[in-house]
Design a protein around this motif. Sequence first.
Motif, PDB file in Angstrom:
ATOM      1  N   HIS A 169       0.813  -1.220   0.000  1.00  0.00           N
ATOM      2  CA  HIS A 169       0.000   0.000   0.000  1.00  0.00           C
ATOM      3  C   HIS A 169       0.847   1.272   0.000  1.00  0.00           C
ATOM      4  CE1 HIS A 169      -3.412  -2.566   1.680  1.00  0.00           C
ATOM      5  NE2 HIS A 169      -3.825  -2.120   0.517  1.00  0.00           N
ATOM      6  N   GLU A 185      -5.481   6.114  -5.313  1.00  0.00           N
ATOM      7  CA  GLU A 185      -5.686   4.667  -5.441  1.00  0.00           C
ATOM      8  C   GLU A 185      -6.160   4.071  -4.114  1.00  0.00           C
ATOM      9  OE1 GLU A 185      -2.403   3.377  -8.784  1.00  0.00           O
ATOM     10  OE2 GLU A 185      -1.681   3.876  -6.778  1.00  0.00           O
ATOM     11  N   ARG A 193      -9.850   2.266  -3.364  1.00  0.00           N
ATOM     12  CA  ARG A 193      -9.992   0.933  -2.772  1.00  0.00           C
ATOM     13  C   ARG A 193     -10.830   1.005  -1.501  1.00  0.00           C
ATOM     14  NH1 ARG A 193     -11.326  -3.946  -3.263  1.00  0.00           N
ATOM     15  NH2 ARG A 193     -10.221  -5.415  -1.949  1.00  0.00           N
ATOM     16  N   GLU A 250     -14.375   1.211  -2.531  1.00  0.00           N
ATOM     17  CA  GLU A 250     -14.877  -0.104  -2.957  1.00  0.00           C
ATOM     18  C   GLU A 250     -15.268  -0.959  -1.757  1.00  0.00           C
ATOM     19  OE1 GLU A 250     -11.755  -1.926  -5.210  1.00  0.00           O
ATOM     20  OE2 GLU A 250     -11.867  -0.447  -6.823  1.00  0.00           O
TER      21      GLU A 250
END
Length: 88
Positions: A53, A60, A64, A67
């Motif tokens: 990470h 990004e 995530r 999501e």
Amino acid sequence: MESANANPSIKDEDTYQSLREDGASKEKAARIANALANDRQNPGKKGGKQPPHEYWSKDELYERAQELGIDGRSDMDKSELIKALRNH
């Protein structure tokens, strides 16, 4: 330690308990334990293809987190997003 009947949704209680002892969240431990107990899934053969990470951009990491439905992500800095993702 909970008995095997304490949570019938956990398919592999030993794996679940081991993951919890190693610090995995209840949700993560349950997902992994159940995937390992399912003959149609091969969790050990998946994953590990993404860079750590720390190499991801904040955008990004945010995507995530979105999501996964991590609450409070819009107020998090990069290090907080990394921590939230790892603890999810």
